[in-house]
Design an enzyme around this catalytic site. Structure first.
Site, PDB file in Angstrom:
ATOM      1  N   ALA A  45      17.996  55.577 -22.225  1.00 20.79           N
ATOM      2  CA  ALA A  45      18.302  56.672 -21.296  1.00 20.79           C
ATOM      3  C   ALA A  45      18.689  56.151 -19.915  1.00 20.79           C
ATOM      4  O   ALA A  45      19.874  56.089 -19.574  1.00 20.79           O
ATOM      5  CB  ALA A  45      17.105  57.614 -21.204  1.00 20.79           C
ATOM      6  N   ARG A  46      17.696  55.764 -19.104  1.00 21.84           N
ATOM      7  CA  ARG A  46      17.946  55.335 -17.733  1.00 21.84           C
ATOM      8  C   ARG A  46      16.978  54.229 -17.361  1.00 21.84           C
ATOM      9  O   ARG A  46      15.783  54.329 -17.635  1.00 21.84           O
ATOM     10  CB  ARG A  46      17.779  56.521 -16.761  1.00 21.84           C
ATOM     11  CG  ARG A  46      18.854  57.573 -16.908  1.00 21.84           C
ATOM     12  CD  ARG A  46      18.417  58.911 -16.394  1.00 21.84           C
ATOM     13  NE  ARG A  46      19.472  59.912 -16.534  1.00 21.84           N
ATOM     14  CZ  ARG A  46      19.756  60.540 -17.673  1.00 21.84           C
ATOM     15  NH1 ARG A  46      19.037  60.296 -18.773  1.00 21.84           N
ATOM     16  NH2 ARG A  46      20.743  61.427 -17.731  1.00 21.84           N
ATOM     17  N   HIS A  62      24.362  48.603 -22.514  1.00 20.48           N
ATOM     18  CA  HIS A  62      24.714  49.998 -22.251  1.00 20.48           C
ATOM     19  C   HIS A  62      25.771  50.476 -23.249  1.00 20.48           C
ATOM     20  O   HIS A  62      26.828  51.001 -22.871  1.00 20.48           O
ATOM     21  CB  HIS A  62      25.215  50.179 -20.813  1.00 20.48           C
ATOM     22  CG  HIS A  62      24.864  51.522 -20.245  1.00 20.48           C
ATOM     23  ND1 HIS A  62      24.308  51.690 -18.994  1.00 20.48           N
ATOM     24  CD2 HIS A  62      24.973  52.774 -20.761  1.00 20.48           C
ATOM     25  CE1 HIS A  62      24.111  52.980 -18.761  1.00 20.48           C
ATOM     26  NE2 HIS A  62      24.507  53.654 -19.827  1.00 20.48           N
ATOM     27  N   ASP A 116      18.700  49.568 -23.532  1.00 25.25           N
ATOM     28  CA  ASP A 116      20.160  49.577 -23.406  1.00 25.25           C
ATOM     29  C   ASP A 116      20.578  49.718 -21.947  1.00 25.25           C
ATOM     30  O   ASP A 116      21.767  49.780 -21.654  1.00 25.25           O
ATOM     31  CB  ASP A 116      20.723  50.744 -24.239  1.00 25.25           C
ATOM     32  CG  ASP A 116      22.236  50.697 -24.391  1.00 25.25           C
ATOM     33  OD1 ASP A 116      22.777  49.590 -24.595  1.00 25.25           O
ATOM     34  OD2 ASP A 116      22.879  51.765 -24.318  1.00 25.25           O
ATOM     35  N   ILE A 147      19.815  64.335 -27.856  1.00 21.47           N
ATOM     36  CA  ILE A 147      19.538  62.990 -28.347  1.00 21.47           C
ATOM     37  C   ILE A 147      18.136  62.909 -28.929  1.00 21.47           C
ATOM     38  O   ILE A 147      17.937  62.443 -30.058  1.00 21.47           O
ATOM     39  CB  ILE A 147      19.712  61.956 -27.215  1.00 21.47           C
ATOM     40  CG1 ILE A 147      21.151  61.960 -26.708  1.00 21.47           C
ATOM     41  CG2 ILE A 147      19.329  60.558 -27.707  1.00 21.47           C
ATOM     42  CD1 ILE A 147      21.356  61.153 -25.445  1.00 21.47           C
ATOM     43  N   GLU A 197      23.400  46.179 -13.731  1.00 22.59           N
ATOM     44  CA  GLU A 197      24.119  45.883 -14.973  1.00 22.59           C
ATOM     45  C   GLU A 197      25.412  45.140 -14.673  1.00 22.59           C
ATOM     46  O   GLU A 197      26.247  45.658 -13.916  1.00 22.59           O
ATOM     47  CB  GLU A 197      24.412  47.186 -15.733  1.00 22.59           C
ATOM     48  CG  GLU A 197      23.158  47.892 -16.197  1.00 22.59           C
ATOM     49  CD  GLU A 197      23.436  49.161 -16.990  1.00 22.59           C
ATOM     50  OE1 GLU A 197      22.480  49.748 -17.521  1.00 22.59           O
ATOM     51  OE2 GLU A 197      24.613  49.578 -17.076  1.00 22.59           O
TER      52      GLU A 197
END
Length: 313
Positions: free
Chosen positions: A234-235, A282, A259, A155, A264
């Site tokens: 990513a995280r 996400h 994202d 990525i 979530e």
């Protein structure tokens, strides 16, 4: 039939044709609640009797793995394994497979799209025009800026390729320092501190550190250029959300585009609804191409482990 659990939200809400290979090989797909991340109670209900698991990013407790008495393999439809009890999987001999690089294009394109949206204030301006206004805010350009990339895997490498083509300088941090190939003339490796201090844009494409601490915390944000933009596809755990909120309120960070969230969907909207935050749900790997590639890879990894055993049973 032998059961295989399917839990990624992108697959339960709209099962792709790539999953048909499971039934064609004699397996019965079992789906969690469509479009929702399963909690521990649902996983405990579904996982017994499953020999395979096509897993998403849902947290998996040790209790769930202990209940999976017939489980032989977990196949992720992405690369992250932070949500899995890895040591217990090793002890129980449960194989773990990843769809490495399958969703790289989707995530990389979203990261670049978020950069551009921050630069040109696109959500704010679009809402203003839709409300009958004509907002005109001065933006900024990627050309001539310094892009800091943390993580130069599939990525990060794609992001570097795009932004360098747009005329940006790229500083990258990755402990493994993978070969840059054609990007060698456009990307320079540096330590995290140098990347953080010099980046006009900082974009994260790395796993969570083993100690679980965020990479972007209060001290990191203090060292960054005033007005810098941070992108996180990513995280969530890579960023201290409270410290980011404070930096945004004080104007030290211009924009944060993310994202991913620690919960979530987020229960608190203090960060997600901040005027200088662009929040997405996400969706990095939620493209036709990424879902197809990731599902195909994940199914192939399941069958690699299970078909021989199933045929012999």
């Amino acid at each position: 039939m032998t059961r295989i659990l399917i839990t990624p939200r992108s697959l339960t809400s709209d099962p792709p044709v790539e999953l048909d290979r499971l039934a064609a090989n004699g397996f019965e797909p079992i789906f969690s609640t469509p479009g929702e991340m399963p909690d521990e109670a649902e996983l405990l209900r579904l996982v017994p009797g499953c020999v395979g698991w096509l897993a998403g990013v849902e947290p998996v407790s040790e209790a769930v793995i202990e209940a999976a008495s017939e489980l032989r393999v977990i196949s992720r439809n992405g690369t992250g394994v932070d949500s899995l009890p890895l040591e217990l999987l090793r002890r129980k001999g449960i194989a773990l497979e990843r769809a490495v690089g399958a969703n790289a294009t989707g995530v990389a394109e979203l990261a670049v799209g978020l950069m551009l949206s921050c630069c040109r204030h696109l959500p704010e301006i679009s809402k203003g025009v839709a409300a009958g206004g004509w907002p005109r805010r001065r933006g900024r350009e990627i050309e001539g800026s310094t892009i800091g990339i943390v993580g130069m895997g599939a990525i990060g490498g794609k992001v570097a390729s795009v932004v360098s083509a747009l005329g940006a300088r790229v500083l990258a941090m990755d402990p493994a320092r993978p070969p840059l190939g054609l990007l060698g003339g456009a990307v320079r490796y540096a330590g995290l501190d140098e990347v953080v201090r010099n980046a006009d844009f900082l974009t994260l494409h790395c796993p969570q550190p083993e100690d679980g601490r965020p990479i972007i915390h209060a001290e990191t944000l203090e060292r960054m250029k005033r007005g810098a933009i941070v992108i996180n596809t990513a995280r969530a755990a890579l960023v201290d959300e409270e410290a980011m909120l404070e930096a945004l309120d004080q104007g030290r960070i211009s924009h944060y585009a993310t994202d991913v969230f620690s919960v979530e969907p987020p229960k608190s909207l203090a960060l997600a609804a901040h005027r200088n935050v662009i929040a997405t749900s996400h969706i990095g790997g939620l493209t036709d191409g990424s879902v197809s590639r990731a599902t195909d890879a994940a199914v192939e990894n399941l069958l690699k482990h299970l078909v021989r055993d199933h045929a012999a049973a």
